[in-house]
Design a protein around this motif. Structure first.
Motif, PDB file in Angstrom:
ATOM      1  N   THR A 188       3.816   1.599 -12.216  1.00  0.00           N
ATOM      2  CA  THR A 188       4.132   1.479 -10.798  1.00  0.00           C
ATOM      3  C   THR A 188       5.632   1.278 -10.615  1.00  0.00           C
ATOM      4  O   THR A 188       6.398   1.258 -11.576  1.00  0.00           O
ATOM      5  N   ASN A 189       6.048   1.068  -9.358  1.00  0.00           N
ATOM      6  CA  ASN A 189       7.464   0.868  -9.046  1.00  0.00           C
ATOM      7  C   ASN A 189       7.895  -0.592  -9.116  1.00  0.00           C
ATOM      8  O   ASN A 189       9.028  -0.907  -8.732  1.00  0.00           O
ATOM      9  N   ALA A 236       0.796  -1.228   0.000  1.00  0.00           N
ATOM     10  CA  ALA A 236       0.000   0.000   0.000  1.00  0.00           C
ATOM     11  C   ALA A 236       0.827   1.275   0.000  1.00  0.00           C
ATOM     12  O   ALA A 236       0.261   2.370   0.007  1.00  0.00           O
ATOM     13  N   ALA A 237       2.150   1.178  -0.029  1.00  0.00           N
ATOM     14  CA  ALA A 237       2.977   2.383   0.043  1.00  0.00           C
ATOM     15  C   ALA A 237       3.068   3.114  -1.288  1.00  0.00           C
ATOM     16  O   ALA A 237       3.462   4.288  -1.329  1.00  0.00           O
ATOM     17  N   ASP A 285       3.037  -2.710   4.008  1.00  0.00           N
ATOM     18  CA  ASP A 285       4.039  -2.705   2.953  1.00  0.00           C
ATOM     19  C   ASP A 285       5.364  -3.092   3.596  1.00  0.00           C
ATOM     20  O   ASP A 285       5.566  -2.884   4.802  1.00  0.00           O
ATOM     21  N   VAL A 286       6.258  -3.656   2.807  1.00  0.00           N
ATOM     22  CA  VAL A 286       7.593  -3.973   3.307  1.00  0.00           C
ATOM     23  C   VAL A 286       8.454  -2.710   3.393  1.00  0.00           C
ATOM     24  O   VAL A 286       9.462  -2.687   4.106  1.00  0.00           O
ATOM     25  N   ASN A 287       8.058  -1.666   2.680  1.00  0.00           N
ATOM     26  CA  ASN A 287       8.771  -0.387   2.652  1.00  0.00           C
ATOM     27  C   ASN A 287       8.253   0.487   3.792  1.00  0.00           C
ATOM     28  O   ASN A 287       7.238   1.184   3.654  1.00  0.00           O
ATOM     29  N   GLY A 288       8.953   0.465   4.916  1.00  0.00           N
ATOM     30  CA  GLY A 288       8.501   1.212   6.087  1.00  0.00           C
ATOM     31  C   GLY A 288       8.377   2.700   5.872  1.00  0.00           C
ATOM     32  O   GLY A 288       7.319   3.293   6.166  1.00  0.00           O
ATOM     33  N   VAL A 328       4.365  -2.620   9.044  1.00  0.00           N
ATOM     34  CA  VAL A 328       5.333  -3.073   8.053  1.00  0.00           C
ATOM     35  C   VAL A 328       5.196  -4.589   7.938  1.00  0.00           C
ATOM     36  O   VAL A 328       5.188  -5.301   8.951  1.00  0.00           O
ATOM     37  N   LEU A 329       5.056  -5.087   6.702  1.00  0.00           N
ATOM     38  CA  LEU A 329       4.781  -6.509   6.505  1.00  0.00           C
ATOM     39  C   LEU A 329       5.496  -7.050   5.277  1.00  0.00           C
ATOM     40  O   LEU A 329       5.371  -6.494   4.185  1.00  0.00           O
TER      41      LEU A 329
END
Length: 276
Positions: free
Chosen positions: A188-189, A12-13, A35-38, A59-60
């Motif tokens: 997207t990224n 969701a980041a 998201d893994v990107n804190g 963060v997940l």
């Protein structure tokens, strides 16, 4: 969907995940974002909080089953249940089968396939108990067709497609719906943050891969989110996102032999440009 919902979104980041969060926030939904990107997640939460959205987050890494189960339990405790789950998080890998390592293959499968399975199973029990809910699993156009140098990604997304279809029949009469989403090129990224090593021409330049992807990414995350939400609103099982996904899907289903001939010519042109 009801006007007010409790929603859990992975990845969701940025990209489609963030666009979904923004669109659902405008509907008055209560959000649980992961998201893994804190740092990116913190920025997304800050933006939504400034708009007075009721938002929770953690963060997940979706490939961590125990962590995913804990996040779903936390979301259910804080929101009183999950009405809609979006399994959106994903990664990309460009490599040929002969050169690809098992480590990279497992990295893609663990996130793009098992991450979807973990989220689905974690949220499904509560949805079945309440007798309602939506599980929205993001596959891909590459979950419908195969692409050279994308075997790991295609395998994972084809697996999501098959998982979704089996679950569709299992959920009949339960009040819980599954939606299988197949985006084409969305800006997207995912490529920028992926691993890009080889195509059938040899080594690849990751920056060139990103540029080529952006040139082919004809759909914005915001447009993708609106298409997905419209499909969920209508109770649509199979949601195609973008004109490229719709045209490729129809051609390969209706005229498979012609599709392969035409696509082979397209691949030859792409190969000359060093894309696949």
């Amino acid at each position: 969907m009801a006007k007010l919902e409790t929603v859990f979104i992975t990845g969701a980041a940025s990209g489609i995940g963030l666009a979904l969060a923004q669109a659902l926030a405008a509907r008055g939904a209560t959000l649980y974002l992961t998201d893994v990107n804190g740092p990116g997640l913190e920025d997304a939460v800050a933006e939504l909080t400034a708009r007075q959205v009721n938002v929770h987050s953690c963060v997940l890494d979706v490939s961590d089953r125990a962590a995913f189960e804990a996040a779903v339990a936390d979301a259910e405790a804080k929101m009183g249940g999950i009405d809609i789950l979006f399994n959106n998080a994903g990664v990309s890998l460009s490599d040929t089968v002969d050169k690809m390592t098992y480590t990279d293959l497992e990295w893609v499968m663990n996130i793009n396939f098992y991450g979807v399975v973990y989220g689905t199973k974690a949220a499904l029990k509560g949805m079945l108990a309440r007798g309602h809910g939506h599980i929205v699993n993001i596959s891909s156009l590459f979950g419908i067709i195969g692409i050279p140098s994308q075997s790991a990604y295609c395998a994972a997304k084809h697996a999501v497609k098959g998982f979704n279809e089996s679950l569709f029949y299992e959920l009949q009469g339960t009040g819980v719906q599954i939606h299988s989403v197949h985006p084409g090129g969305v800006d997207t990224n995912i490529v920028r943050s992926g691993k890009h090593l080889h195509n059938i021409q040899g080594d690849v330049d990751p920056e060139e891969v990103q540029k080529n992807f952006q040139d082919m990414a004809v759909t914005t995350p915001e447009a993708a989110a609106q298409t997905i939400l419209a499909g969920v609103d209508k109770g649509t099982y199979r949601i195609l996102v973008g004109p490229d996904a719709k045209s490729a899907d129809r051609l390969q289903r209706w005229m498979p032999n012609i599709w392969r001939k035409l696509f082979q010519k397209k691949l030859e042109a792409w190969n000359r440009d060093g894309i696949f």
